[in-house]
Design a protein around this motif. Structure first.
Motif, PDB file in Angstrom:
ATOM      1  N   GLN A  36       0.823  -1.206   0.000  1.00 18.16           N
ATOM      2  CA  GLN A  36       0.000   0.000   0.000  1.00 18.16           C
ATOM      3  C   GLN A  36       0.855   1.253   0.000  1.00 18.16           C
ATOM      4  OE1 GLN A  36      -1.736   0.568   4.294  1.00 18.16           O
ATOM      5  NE2 GLN A  36      -1.600  -1.649   3.881  1.00 18.16           N
ATOM      6  N   PRO A  37       0.288   2.360  -0.454  1.00 16.38           N
ATOM      7  CA  PRO A  37       1.003   3.642  -0.429  1.00 16.38           C
ATOM      8  C   PRO A  37       0.989   4.209   0.985  1.00 16.38           C
ATOM      9  CG  PRO A  37      -1.210   3.977  -1.251  1.00 16.38           C
ATOM     10  CD  PRO A  37      -1.051   2.498  -1.065  1.00 16.38           C
ATOM     11  N   PRO A  38       1.640   5.360   1.207  1.00  9.92           N
ATOM     12  CA  PRO A  38       1.581   5.999   2.526  1.00  9.92           C
ATOM     13  C   PRO A  38       0.141   6.291   2.931  1.00  9.92           C
ATOM     14  CG  PRO A  38       3.323   6.984   1.204  1.00  9.92           C
ATOM     15  CD  PRO A  38       2.562   6.066   0.292  1.00  9.92           C
ATOM     16  N   PHE A  39      -0.089   6.291   4.228  1.00 11.85           N
ATOM     17  CA  PHE A  39      -1.421   6.522   4.787  1.00 11.85           C
ATOM     18  C   PHE A  39      -1.971   7.845   4.275  1.00 11.85           C
ATOM     19  CE2 PHE A  39      -4.313   6.194   8.610  1.00 11.85           C
ATOM     20  CZ  PHE A  39      -4.733   4.908   8.331  1.00 11.85           C
ATOM     21  N   ARG A  40      -3.125   7.821   3.642  1.00 13.42           N
ATOM     22  CA  ARG A  40      -3.635   8.993   2.924  1.00 13.42           C
ATOM     23  C   ARG A  40      -4.107  10.113   3.840  1.00 13.42           C
ATOM     24  NH1 ARG A  40      -4.748   8.932  -2.396  1.00 13.42           N
ATOM     25  NH2 ARG A  40      -4.057   7.082  -3.508  1.00 13.42           N
ATOM     26  N   ASN A  78      -6.415  -8.648   8.100  1.00 12.19           N
ATOM     27  CA  ASN A  78      -5.650  -8.085   6.991  1.00 12.19           C
ATOM     28  C   ASN A  78      -6.128  -8.733   5.697  1.00 12.19           C
ATOM     29  OD1 ASN A  78      -4.155  -6.577   8.762  1.00 12.19           O
ATOM     30  ND2 ASN A  78      -2.338  -7.877   8.705  1.00 12.19           N
ATOM     31  N   TYR A  79      -6.352  -7.927   4.679  1.00  5.43           N
ATOM     32  CA  TYR A  79      -6.848  -8.450   3.415  1.00  5.43           C
ATOM     33  C   TYR A  79      -6.259  -7.622   2.273  1.00  5.43           C
ATOM     34  CZ  TYR A  79     -10.220  -4.694   4.440  1.00  5.43           C
ATOM     35  OH  TYR A  79     -10.807  -3.495   4.776  1.00  5.43           O
ATOM     36  N   ARG A  80      -6.436  -8.080   1.053  1.00  7.36           N
ATOM     37  CA  ARG A  80      -5.824  -7.417  -0.099  1.00  7.36           C
ATOM     38  C   ARG A  80      -6.520  -6.097  -0.431  1.00  7.36           C
ATOM     39  NH1 ARG A  80      -5.600 -12.541  -4.106  1.00  7.36           N
ATOM     40  NH2 ARG A  80      -7.392 -13.115  -2.791  1.00  7.36           N
ATOM     41  N   LEU A  81      -5.707  -5.125  -0.817  1.00  9.15           N
ATOM     42  CA  LEU A  81      -6.192  -3.771  -1.074  1.00  9.15           C
ATOM     43  C   LEU A  81      -5.764  -3.309  -2.462  1.00  9.15           C
ATOM     44  CD1 LEU A  81      -5.105  -2.275   2.364  1.00  9.15           C
ATOM     45  CD2 LEU A  81      -7.458  -2.808   1.683  1.00  9.15           C
ATOM     46  N   GLY A  82      -6.345  -2.159  -2.873  1.00 11.33           N
ATOM     47  CA  GLY A  82      -5.932  -1.514  -4.113  1.00 11.33           C
ATOM     48  C   GLY A  82      -6.118  -2.420  -5.313  1.00 11.33           C
ATOM     49  N   ALA A  83      -5.218  -2.305  -6.278  1.00 10.44           N
ATOM     50  CA  ALA A  83      -5.310  -3.106  -7.493  1.00 10.44           C
ATOM     51  C   ALA A  83      -5.189  -4.590  -7.201  1.00 10.44           C
ATOM     52  CB  ALA A  83      -4.226  -2.663  -8.477  1.00 10.44           C
ATOM     53  N   LEU A  84      -4.380  -4.953  -6.217  1.00 14.34           N
ATOM     54  CA  LEU A  84      -4.206  -6.369  -5.882  1.00 14.34           C
ATOM     55  C   LEU A  84      -5.483  -6.968  -5.306  1.00 14.34           C
ATOM     56  CD1 LEU A  84      -0.650  -6.121  -4.324  1.00 14.34           C
ATOM     57  CD2 LEU A  84      -1.243  -7.187  -6.511  1.00 14.34           C
ATOM     58  N   PRO A 116       0.343  -7.292 -15.543  1.00 15.50           N
ATOM     59  CA  PRO A 116       0.060  -7.174 -14.110  1.00 15.50           C
ATOM     60  C   PRO A 116       0.388  -8.441 -13.326  1.00 15.50           C
ATOM     61  CG  PRO A 116      -1.780  -6.351 -15.412  1.00 15.50           C
ATOM     62  CD  PRO A 116      -0.850  -7.040 -16.367  1.00 15.50           C
ATOM     63  N   ARG A 117       0.383  -9.581 -14.000  1.00 23.87           N
ATOM     64  CA  ARG A 117       0.622 -10.845 -13.300  1.00 23.87           C
ATOM     65  C   ARG A 117       2.078 -11.025 -12.912  1.00 23.87           C
ATOM     66  NH1 ARG A 117      -2.712 -13.862 -17.990  1.00 23.87           N
ATOM     67  NH2 ARG A 117      -1.414 -12.342 -19.096  1.00 23.87           N
ATOM     68  N   GLU A 128       5.898  -1.591  -8.963  1.00 21.92           N
ATOM     69  CA  GLU A 128       5.293  -1.156 -10.222  1.00 21.92           C
ATOM     70  C   GLU A 128       3.771  -1.132 -10.110  1.00 21.92           C
ATOM     71  OE1 GLU A 128       8.512  -2.748 -13.544  1.00 21.92           O
ATOM     72  OE2 GLU A 128       7.157  -4.197 -12.588  1.00 21.92           O
ATOM     73  N   ILE A 129       3.212  -2.120  -9.439  1.00 26.25           N
ATOM     74  CA  ILE A 129       1.762  -2.158  -9.229  1.00 26.25           C
ATOM     75  C   ILE A 129       1.301  -0.921  -8.465  1.00 26.25           C
ATOM     76  CG2 ILE A 129      -0.104  -3.348  -8.013  1.00 26.25           C
ATOM     77  CD1 ILE A 129       0.646  -4.917 -10.411  1.00 26.25           C
ATOM     78  N   LEU A 130       2.005  -0.581  -7.373  1.00 20.78           N
ATOM     79  CA  LEU A 130       1.613   0.570  -6.562  1.00 20.78           C
ATOM     80  C   LEU A 130       1.764   1.882  -7.324  1.00 20.78           C
ATOM     81  CD1 LEU A 130       3.056  -0.358  -3.053  1.00 20.78           C
ATOM     82  CD2 LEU A 130       0.673  -0.406  -3.795  1.00 20.78           C
ATOM     83  N   ALA A 131       2.822   1.994  -8.136  1.00 23.42           N
ATOM     84  CA  ALA A 131       3.021   3.220  -8.913  1.00 23.42           C
ATOM     85  C   ALA A 131       1.896   3.397  -9.933  1.00 23.42           C
ATOM     86  CB  ALA A 131       4.379   3.186  -9.609  1.00 23.42           C
TER      87      ALA A 131
END
Length: 439
Positions: free
Chosen positions: A37-41, A111-117, A216-217, A223-226
């Motif tokens: 994940q990116p920095p806390f928004r 804890n679970y998957r976030l964002g694009a993942l 993406p795989r 790279e995914i986060l960017a």
């Protein structure tokens, strides 16, 4: 406390699968990985959480229990928020020791998957809604295993804030969650989001693949986060005004129904799941206060500050208050036991009012984990400790009995007295408010 307890395993962009059993003793003294994940928004409001190891092997739990015995205690399962791109149930912010100790309950942080993942929907690559499937896997693990930690699998309350609360609304809409929890607490759910339409999910996927420029795989998590960040900026449009998270639950993708079935799915279970739902008085202050454009508008003589204050209240009503009330009306109208609240406490020197996230320090974590939160500037921690115990008592009562307190007014749609919210503050007992969203 048991940390890093795996509840499932999943390859990238694949649904979760059961964990292979192990022999011997597993080290449960250290936190497991959290979703990349990116920095806390909203760290400028809540403070910055401590760093924890990130990685795709992130499907794990933090369990706090008064004892690994056969007491069959109520279980509270926490789904953290973070706009579906940040957060983790293992953060010190969300430590559940006070709830476990004061209420003799078992606390489980997920804890679970976030964002694009977790929420990319891309044909041939990712089916979407993987974060929701992770949450369902965690709840099934709780059902099957929590008795060994002193918990009662038949008395599970799932509670969450922001995207975590929105997740619960999604879980209520799917038959896949039937029998996995008895009660639900939705704190500051952005209910105006509903579910993303498949066409919007496809547009977000195009933005993401264009930004990534790779498969993406096999791309790295960096790279995914960017690419994820570029997608969020592009999806927000000119000036970043469209702030609905682009990576979020998608209608008509497993386990969710089509958009038209979202509310009917929850209504179907209205009599089976007790619900407590509410918001804070000044939700949007977290997202808008201090932003350059907002600050410039507020500086306009005479009408600037008053106008922006009115605008923030209007957006709060649109995104949080009104749709939460409609949701409560629908469940109560179908015979469900529903309770509503609005959280009004605000720190005297923060400038954020009763903003999004402000109730969390009273429920989870401790003074040390929240001491640097700007939204708490000038707060009297002695007062906070007293009020926090009272608030935790309400949440614990709901988890045990289905009611936050004996005198808490049950929600009924179109009440003849117009009573909608029960206000919560340290200087008052629970008190019905005559107009929704007004203090």
């Amino acid at each position: 406390m048991f940390r890093g307890v795996p509840y499932a395993r999943a390859a990238r962009f694949a649904p979760p699968e059961p964990v292979e059993p192990w022999s011997g003793v597993r080290d449960a003294t250290r936190n497991g990985q959290i979703s990349p994940q990116p920095p806390f928004r909203i760290g400028s409001v809540t403070g910055i959480p401590e760093e924890q190891p990130q990685g795709e092997d992130c499907l794990n739990l933090t369990i706090v229990t008064p004892g690994t015995d056969d007491r069959k205690r109520p279980v509270l399962v926490w789904l953290p928020g973070g706009a579906y791109v940040t957060g983790a149930g293992s953060l010190a912010f969300y430590d559940g020791q006070r709830l476990a100790a004061e209420g003799d309950v078992v606390f489980v942080g997920v804890n679970y998957r976030l964002g694009a993942l977790g929420y990319l929907k891309l044909d041939g690559v990712s089916p979407g809604n993987l974060g929701l499937l992770d949450q369902l896997a965690a709840l099934r693990w709780v059902r099957d295993n929590i008795a060994r930690f002193g918990g009662d699998p038949g008395q599970v309350t799932v509670f969450g804030q922001s995207a975590g609360a929105h997740s619960i609304a999604c879980l209520l809409a799917t038959p896949a969650s039937d029998g996995l929890f008895r009660r639900a607490i939705l704190q500051s759910a952005p209910m105006a989001m509903k579910l993303a339409k498949p066409a919007r999910a496809a547009r977000v996927a195009r933005y993401f693949t264009a930004a990534l420029g790779a498969d993406p795989r096999t791309a790295s998590t960096a790279e995914i986060l960017a690419a994820q960040e570029k997608t969020i900026v592009r999806a927000a449009g000119p000036g970043g005004l469209y702030s609905v998270p682009p990576f979020c639950p998608v209608a008509a993708a497993d386990p969710l129904p089509p958009l038209a079935g979202w509310l009917p799915g929850a209504v179907r279970r209205a009599r089976e799941v007790d619900v407590l739902i509410g918001t804070t008085r000044d939700e949007m202050d977290t997202f808008l206060n201090g932003k350059p454009g907002i600050t410039q508008l507020e500086a306009i003589p005479f009408a600037g500050r008053a106008g922006m204050s009115a605008a923030k209240k209007a957006i709060t009503r649109w995104m949080f208050d009104a749709p939460s009330m409609r949701y409560a009306d629908a469940l109560a109208g179908a015979g469900g036991r529903v309770f509503t609240y609005r959280f009004d406490w605000a720190a005297p020197e923060s400038g954020y009012g009763a903003c999004h996230c402000v109730e969390l320090p009273f429920l989870l974590g401790d003074q040390a984990s929240w001491a640097a939160a700007p939204m708490l500037a000038g707060a009297d921690w002695t007062e906070m400790a007293e009020f926090g115990r009272k608030l935790r008592g309400m949440w614990l009562s709901f988890a045990k009995t289905g009611s936050p307190s004996p005198d808490w007014p049950r929600h009924f749609p179109k009440s003849p007295h117009g009573m909608k919210w029960a206000e919560i503050g340290p200087d008052r007992d629970v008190r019905p408010s005559p107009v929704a969203g007004v203090g």
